[in-house]
Design a protein around this motif. Structure first.
Motif, PDB file in Angstrom:
ATOM      1  N   ARG A 146      22.251  28.092  99.668  1.00 48.02           N
ATOM      2  CA  ARG A 146      22.971  29.362  99.753  1.00 48.02           C
ATOM      3  C   ARG A 146      22.243  30.396 100.621  1.00 48.02           C
ATOM      4  N   CYS A 147      20.910  30.311 100.677  1.00 47.17           N
ATOM      5  CA  CYS A 147      20.106  31.364 101.308  1.00 47.17           C
ATOM      6  C   CYS A 147      19.510  30.982 102.654  1.00 47.17           C
ATOM      7  N   ARG A 148      19.365  29.689 102.943  1.00 48.53           N
ATOM      8  CA  ARG A 148      18.480  29.289 104.036  1.00 48.53           C
ATOM      9  C   ARG A 148      18.943  29.738 105.418  1.00 48.53           C
ATOM     10  N   GLU A 149      20.211  30.042 105.595  1.00 47.21           N
ATOM     11  CA  GLU A 149      20.691  30.489 106.902  1.00 47.21           C
ATOM     12  C   GLU A 149      20.715  32.014 107.027  1.00 47.21           C
ATOM     13  N   LYS A 150      20.257  32.703 105.979  1.00 49.80           N
ATOM     14  CA  LYS A 150      20.304  34.168 105.986  1.00 49.80           C
ATOM     15  C   LYS A 150      18.947  34.738 106.396  1.00 49.80           C
ATOM     16  N   LYS A 151      18.962  36.004 106.814  1.00 55.39           N
ATOM     17  CA  LYS A 151      17.721  36.685 107.171  1.00 55.39           C
ATOM     18  C   LYS A 151      17.009  37.127 105.893  1.00 55.39           C
ATOM     19  N   PRO A 152      15.710  36.869 105.792  1.00 50.52           N
ATOM     20  CA  PRO A 152      14.983  37.199 104.549  1.00 50.52           C
ATOM     21  C   PRO A 152      15.088  38.667 104.149  1.00 50.52           C
ATOM     22  N   GLU A 153      14.964  39.582 105.124  1.00 48.74           N
ATOM     23  CA  GLU A 153      15.008  41.000 104.766  1.00 48.74           C
ATOM     24  C   GLU A 153      16.389  41.403 104.244  1.00 48.74           C
ATOM     25  N   GLU A 154      17.435  40.725 104.730  1.00 43.29           N
ATOM     26  CA  GLU A 154      18.791  41.041 104.270  1.00 43.29           C
ATOM     27  C   GLU A 154      19.042  40.465 102.878  1.00 43.29           C
ATOM     28  N   VAL A 155      18.521  39.271 102.614  1.00 47.61           N
ATOM     29  CA  VAL A 155      18.618  38.687 101.276  1.00 47.61           C
ATOM     30  C   VAL A 155      17.898  39.577 100.264  1.00 47.61           C
ATOM     31  N   TYR A 156      16.708  40.000 100.639  1.00 41.26           N
ATOM     32  CA  TYR A 156      15.899  40.860  99.770  1.00 41.26           C
ATOM     33  C   TYR A 156      16.627  42.172  99.505  1.00 41.26           C
ATOM     34  N   ALA A 157      17.115  42.805 100.545  1.00 47.41           N
ATOM     35  CA  ALA A 157      17.784  44.098 100.404  1.00 47.41           C
ATOM     36  C   ALA A 157      19.070  43.974  99.603  1.00 47.41           C
ATOM     37  N   ALA A 158      19.823  42.906  99.806  1.00 47.61           N
ATOM     38  CA  ALA A 158      21.093  42.747  99.099  1.00 47.61           C
ATOM     39  C   ALA A 158      20.874  42.666  97.590  1.00 47.61           C
ATOM     40  N   ASP A 159      19.824  41.965  97.171  1.00 48.31           N
ATOM     41  CA  ASP A 159      19.524  41.873  95.740  1.00 48.31           C
ATOM     42  C   ASP A 159      19.167  43.245  95.180  1.00 48.31           C
ATOM     43  N   ILE A 160      18.329  43.983  95.910  1.00 48.94           N
ATOM     44  CA  ILE A 160      17.930  45.319  95.454  1.00 48.94           C
ATOM     45  C   ILE A 160      19.132  46.239  95.354  1.00 48.94           C
ATOM     46  N   ILE A 161      20.000  46.194  96.339  1.00 46.36           N
ATOM     47  CA  ILE A 161      21.170  47.088  96.351  1.00 46.36           C
ATOM     48  C   ILE A 161      22.087  46.785  95.176  1.00 46.36           C
TER      49      ILE A 161
END
Length: 616
Positions: free
Chosen positions: A299-314
């Motif tokens: 689910r995550c491997r094609e996404k940008k790490p900073e965007e994955v991180y930020a999306a969870d925080i938001i």
């Protein structure tokens, strides 16, 4: 007195009557004054009335604020003013501090804190350790801290998800089998893993009502209480019960959930709702530090790490905001820290570890621009330099120092001017006094209290305040030596055990540190034994000591490494004849008897030297 009030017109010394009355508002400030009368009131004391007034005098000399207070003292009466119930507690604590040190003086005292946020971050106590917790709380209130954070993790009962508690207790039992077991798990795999927090709750589970009891104790004493709920990273308590949510499939001890799995938030939001119900907080610290395992699952491997991180925080931020709660988080993943040796925080990592393992995780620092600006950032990378403070300032985040050791923060006054709002010390181990001492908690708390409160503190005063901190910690432990029957020993040893911290599953092993006993013999033949224990009341003669009159210089970053901090609270180290000595005190069980001899009985071969023995 340890603190330095902004305004103090100090006149003549007076004493408090043991028949004094307390008038005015009720609450914990009144309790403190009643205890003061019982403890230090004198039969011929002249002060007969203590009056609590919520409000401030008209002719105030300092800036008025929510925590501003004043004392007006005459020979017969002390009036304590406070802008709030919390400020009245500080006024009462100040009168206690005066009485316990050089005494009460007529005149006028006014004061207010420099920093708005003065906190302490701790684990939940075990069910049998509430008294240690309460003693710790009373200590931080004495030093005028106003926030306390309790990490929850898997150590509080979850009525919607008892499987979390069951898995957490099983994991804690594994990690508590012996000292160091947590390190074996953390460093056994070819990837970076989070430290393990099974010291939380001492491996047990508190009921929600027990946690409410702790919260009530804190709030009664004027503390703002908020929970720390580790999410995304340090989420082993979730992943162990729900391995289907883990980001790294092959990790047998998963510590990071998948932030792209919708089922994750069913669990996360249930946890938060239960925590909110128990705490009713204004702030929740959502963790998010040391995020190493990212963008690995399908689910995550094609996404940008900073965007994955930020999306969870938001997602979590918005959930809390809907309930009127502010988000706090650890801010290390916003910082692209690069040193000559390696990278840290949001800079990612790609290196061969000391064990020959390839450690790799991608950078996340670009999330700086993606997060809601009302998040309160806990900055624990202050030692890497002033420049990283500006990552928060320039991106519009309020910032406080986390894991704060104020004696090690450079450019303190400049950092306050640039916008740091305060900070909090952190205890990653037990609240038991021996653990707190040996983990340098009293050192950090007392020095930190001065730095956070006083507008006059700057790095130019580090050595002076450090000296005062050791003396104050000793006074906190023993009180005035001439008021209780102590046997005061100045001693040292040739033994030198390297300093280490006692948390993350590292325990104090008595058999390692026990050295022997002092056999005290009285003239009537009575004998008693007093334990000599390395790191608790004695340390090495070879440790460099910069305290007192020593002129060799001061390096605040060397305190922990030099192990002087480990013996603060129980000793005052000093340098003499080319050696470091440690003044400590033992309660004399027979103060009515005369001591004939004190003899050291060793249980290990290393030499112990005695410089002096005195009786108070």
């Amino acid at each position: 007195m340890f603190f330095e009030p902004q305004f103090w017109r100090k006149e003549q010394q007076v004493t408090l009557s043991d028949q004094a009355s307390v008038e005015g508002v009720r609450g914990y400030s009144r309790t403190l004054l009643e205890e003061l009368i019982a403890e230090r009131g004198m039969q011929d004391g002249s002060i007969l009335r203590l009056r609590l007034v919520e409000g401030l005098p008209d002719d105030l000399q300092v800036e008025a604020g929510e925590e501003t207070y004043a004392l007006v003292i005459t020979a017969e009466e002390a009036i304590l003013y406070g802008a709030s119930a919390r400020a009245l507690i500080y006024a009462a604590q100040t009168l206690r501090q005066m009485s316990g040190h050089e005494g009460i003086f007529t005149g006028r005292l006014e004061d207010a804190p420099d920093c708005a946020f003065r906190g302490y971050r701790v684990y939940l106590p075990g069910p049998d350790s509430f008294q240690d917790f309460y003693k710790m709380v009373d200590t931080i209130v004495y030093y005028k801290y106003n926030y306390i954070s309790l990490e929850i993790g898997g150590a509080m009962e979850y009525r919607r998800h008892p499987e979390i508690n069951a898995a957490w207790k099983e994991f804690a039992a594994d990690t508590h089998r012996y000292s160091g077991r947590t390190g074996e798990i953390q460093h056994a795999y070819p990837w970076a893993k989070n430290s393990i927090h099974t010291d939380n709750g001492e491996g047990e589970i508190l009921t929600q009502d027990q946690v409410r009891e702790l919260i009530a104790y804190c709030r009664e004493r004027g503390l703002e209480v908020y929970p720390e709920v580790p999410l995304l990273s340090h989420s082993d308590y979730i992943c162990l019960a729900h391995p289907e949510l883990r980001e790294r499939e092959e990790d047998p001890y998963p510590d990071t959930y998948c932030p792209s799995n919708p089922d994750t938030y069913r669990i996360v939001f249930d946890i938060l709702e239960e925590v909110i119900e128990v705490f009713r907080p204004k702030i929740v610290n959502i963790g998010h530090d040391e995020y190493y395992t990212m963008c690995l699952c399908p689910r995550c491997r094609e996404k940008k790490p900073e965007e994955v991180y930020a999306a969870d925080i938001i997602k979590i931020h918005d959930f809390l905001a809907e309930r009127g709660i502010r988000t706090m988080m650890w801010g290390d993943k916003l910082l692209p820290v690069v040193t000559k040796d390696r990278t840290y925080g949001g800079a990612g990592d790609d290196r061969i570890s000391k064990k020959g393992l390839h450690i790799h995780f991608p950078p996340t620092f670009k999330c700086q621009q993606l997060l809601p600006k009302d998040i309160l950032m806990a900055h624990w990378y202050f030692s890497f330099g002033l420049q990283y403070d500006f990552v928060y300032h320039t991106h519009g985040y309020e910032m406080i120092y986390g894991n704060m050791a104020a004696e090690r923060v450079e450019y303190w006054r400049e950092r306050r001017t640039f916008g740091a709002k305060g900070g909090f010390c952190s205890n990653w181990g037990s609240n038991h006094p021996e653990y707190m001492q040996r983990n340098c908690q009293y050192l950090h708390l007392i020095f930190g209290a001065f730095a956070l409160w006083s507008k006059t503190y700057s790095n130019a005063r580090q050595q002076e305040i450090l000296n005062k901190t050791f003396e104050e910690a000793f006074h906190l432990h023993y009180g005035n030596l001439d008021e209780k029957p102590y046997i005061v020993v100045s001693h040292t040893t040739e033994l030198n055990i390297p300093y280490k911290v006692f948390y993350d599953g590292i325990f104090i092993e008595d058999e390692v540190y026990h050295m022997g006993y002092y056999k005290v013999t009285y003239t009537d033949g009575t004998e008693t034994k007093l334990e000599v224990k390395y790191g608790t009341n004695i340390a090495s003669s070879a440790i460099f000591c910069s305290l007192g009159d020593n002129k060799e210089g001061f390096n605040p970053t060397s305190l922990d490494e030099s192990a002087l901090g480990e013996v603060s609270y129980s000793t005052i180290p000093f340098r003499k004849n080319g050696k470091t000595w440690y003044k400590t005190a033992f309660l004399n069980p027979y103060p009515e008897k005369t001591i004939r001899a004190v003899e050291y009985l060793p249980d290990r071969p290393e030499k112990v030297e005695i410089l002096s023995v005195e009786c108070s």
